[in-house]
Design a protein around this motif. Structure first.
Motif, PDB file in Angstrom:
ATOM      1  N   LYS A 169      36.754  39.589  35.191  1.00 30.23           N
ATOM      2  CA  LYS A 169      35.968  39.325  36.394  1.00 30.23           C
ATOM      3  C   LYS A 169      35.659  40.643  37.118  1.00 30.23           C
ATOM      4  CE  LYS A 169      34.303  36.732  39.817  1.00 30.23           C
ATOM      5  NZ  LYS A 169      33.209  35.757  39.699  1.00 30.23           N
ATOM      6  N   THR A 184      32.751  42.617  35.818  1.00 32.28           N
ATOM      7  CA  THR A 184      31.419  42.102  36.163  1.00 32.28           C
ATOM      8  C   THR A 184      30.997  42.519  37.564  1.00 32.28           C
ATOM      9  OG1 THR A 184      32.196  39.990  37.094  1.00 32.28           O
ATOM     10  CG2 THR A 184      31.858  40.088  34.707  1.00 32.28           C
ATOM     11  N   LEU A 185      31.956  43.007  38.357  1.00 30.38           N
ATOM     12  CA  LEU A 185      31.665  43.385  39.741  1.00 30.38           C
ATOM     13  C   LEU A 185      31.464  44.877  39.920  1.00 30.38           C
ATOM     14  CD1 LEU A 185      34.243  41.071  41.581  1.00 30.38           C
ATOM     15  CD2 LEU A 185      31.813  40.639  41.166  1.00 30.38           C
ATOM     16  N   SER A 186      31.950  45.689  38.961  1.00 26.03           N
ATOM     17  CA  SER A 186      31.804  47.144  39.074  1.00 26.03           C
ATOM     18  C   SER A 186      31.875  47.767  37.689  1.00 26.03           C
ATOM     19  CB  SER A 186      32.889  47.727  39.971  1.00 26.03           C
ATOM     20  OG  SER A 186      32.827  49.143  39.978  1.00 26.03           O
ATOM     21  N   GLN A 216      37.277  49.279  39.417  1.00 26.34           N
ATOM     22  CA  GLN A 216      37.760  48.085  38.719  1.00 26.34           C
ATOM     23  C   GLN A 216      39.264  47.898  38.957  1.00 26.34           C
ATOM     24  OE1 GLN A 216      36.711  48.727  34.636  1.00 26.34           O
ATOM     25  NE2 GLN A 216      34.517  48.388  34.969  1.00 26.34           N
ATOM     26  N   ILE A 237      39.784  46.770  42.512  1.00 28.90           N
ATOM     27  CA  ILE A 237      39.411  45.364  42.708  1.00 28.90           C
ATOM     28  C   ILE A 237      40.529  44.443  42.223  1.00 28.90           C
ATOM     29  CG2 ILE A 237      37.863  43.523  41.892  1.00 28.90           C
ATOM     30  CD1 ILE A 237      35.600  45.588  41.936  1.00 28.90           C
ATOM     31  N   PRO A 274      32.111  36.085  44.622  1.00 34.25           N
ATOM     32  CA  PRO A 274      31.166  37.200  44.515  1.00 34.25           C
ATOM     33  C   PRO A 274      31.824  38.556  44.735  1.00 34.25           C
ATOM     34  CG  PRO A 274      30.976  36.213  46.678  1.00 34.25           C
ATOM     35  CD  PRO A 274      32.003  35.405  45.937  1.00 34.25           C
ATOM     36  N   GLY A 275      33.098  38.565  45.136  1.00 39.04           N
ATOM     37  CA  GLY A 275      33.778  39.823  45.405  1.00 39.04           C
ATOM     38  C   GLY A 275      35.277  39.641  45.490  1.00 39.04           C
TER      39      GLY A 275
END
Length: 446
Positions: A72, A75-77, A83, A86, A141-142
């Protein structure tokens, strides 16, 4: 079909229904008496249910902890350091949930009244509620919503796990401790392996990645809950005030030193393990420089090697500990070898070398987990409050799983720049070494 055996030979206690709540799946089994260690060996199908229960809870919980949350994050960074940050930020709040709700789950299940028994409602309820938290992570989303979802997932899954572990102390005879402990260890590792392979198939769809293993896991946990013959507490015998609430999280280590040392040993090996496991995928992409698809496949193979070797070691270790009646030395040796293997990861410069180290770690962890739970059952401070004591002990299992991402993420992102794993792996090895030393000071178990 046999009928439940009514407990006899105990002083009358108006707070206990001696008929209890019979198991709803399988041939009827005797209902154990609250606070008394059973002397009846459970049949093979019940032991299979124990394996399913552990497999189910861990399939839903450990997939995100070891693989899915990392995927996951990718997919966000695209930045390795971000990463790692996160993952650490998203998972860290789960540490609080793990501590609170694992201990509370054990204590509350000790005192739960109702015709369905003490443990069953919490195993079922926690497994079902866990699905909500994982859904939130899947759609997040975050890092913020991921953190909320992981907190709720840890809270509900640990309620279920605390009740599950307490049910083992309720149901098993001492002669089955080692063997069943080994099988429980196998189930935990098997759950990680299954979740990892599922990630190779479902990794492109975040909703399926989180929800498929969670639904399968919840169904397995529910099946086990229906297989246990539950003692029934008709009324609560103890007040539940602020003092009682605070005592939920505590056993005096000076009064129960063996229990405290066993707790410390579990804490250290789980912390050392998950400091690497949480960042295993990033290790493959940033240390061995594989692309995301190749890294996911290599991790799946590595986890399979780890799981197979741990299964063999768990069966051998559980059998050997029951046969010899010796548990302490086996536990300490396993922790030490695991710590050394963690350090060896720093010198793995190829996927093949990574697989070799995974095999060593699997043997060590499998031997450890097979014997450690049996050791803990023997040093419980109070069998009547097994849920409370095992809830306290499970903090040593749940807390490091949640602390490892934050602690490891800090070491990796700030001291290692996202790509240098030396600070992370050296620290993990030292932590495991400390655990091996502490375990050898346990006196009440050979």
């Amino acid at each position: 079909m046999a009928t439940p055996t009514r407990s006899t030979g105990f002083p009358p206690d108006p707070t206990i229904d001696l008929d209890g709540s019979p198991n709803l799946v399988g041939p009827k089994l005797p209902v154990p008496h609250i606070g008394i260690q059973p002397d009846t060996v459970k049949p093979w199908w019940f032991v299979a249910g124990v394996v399913l229960g552990q497999l189910g809870i861990f399939l839903g919980l450990m997939g995100p902890a070891t693989v899915s949350i990392q995927l996951k994050a990718t997919t966000l960074s695209a930045d390795p350091a971000q990463q790692a940050a996160i993952v650490g930020l998203a998972v860290a709040p789960g540490a609080l949930a793990a501590v609170l709700f694992n201990a509370l789950g054990g204590r509350i299940s000790d005192r739960t009244t109702g015709r369905f028994g003490r443990r069953r409602p919490w195993i079922i309820g926690g497994a079902v509620a866990m699905l909500v938290g994982l859904f939130l992570i899947a759609i997040a989303p975050g890092a913020g919503l991921m953190a909320v979802g992981w907190f709720f997932t840890q809270a509900t899954a640990n309620m279920a796990f605390a009740a599950f572990t307490a049910s083992l102390a309720d149901q098993l005879s001492r002669t089955q401790y080692g063997k069943v402990s080994g099988l429980v260890g196998i189930a935990g590792n098997l759950a990680v392996m299954v979740a990892t392979w599922l990630s190779t198939v479902l990794g492109g769809n975040m909703l399926l990645l989180f929800m498929v293993p969670a639904v399968l896991g919840a169904l397995m946990a529910i099946l086990y809950a229906l297989m246990i013959p539950e003692p029934v507490l008709k009324e609560n015998r103890h007040p539940f005030n602020l003092v009682e609430l605070l005592s939920t999280f505590w056993r005096n280590p000076l009064k129960y030193p063996d229990f405290a040392l066993a707790w410390a040993g579990r804490f250290t090996i789980i912390l050392a393990s998950y400091m690497f496991v949480t960042f295993r995928l990033l290790y493959m992409t940033n240390h061995l420089e594989l692309d995301a698809a190749s890294a996911t496949g290599a991790v799946a193979i590595g986890v399979t090697i780890y799981t197979v070797t741990s299964m063999v070691a768990s069966l051998a270790g559980g059998w050997l500990s029951d046969k010899l009646g010796r548990r302490k030395a086996l536990v300490a040796a396993a922790i030490l070898i695991f710590g050394l293997a963690t350090y060896l990861l720093l010198h793995a410069d190829s996927v093949a070398a990574f697989y070799v180290v995974e095999a060593i770690m699997g043997i060590a962890y499998g031997a450890y987990i097979a014997v450690d739970l049996a050791l803990v059952f023997e040093v419980l401070p109070n069998r009547e409050e097994a849920g409370k004591d095992l809830g306290v002990f499970n903090i040593a299992n749940a807390l490091p799983q949640s602390l490892a991402p934050a602690f490891g993420g800090f070491l990796l992102a700030n001291l290692g720049g996202g790509t240098n794993f030396a600070p992370l792996l050296i620290t993990a090895g030292v932590i495991a070494l400390i655990g091996a030393i502490l375990t050898m000071f346990i006196r009440g178990v050979k």
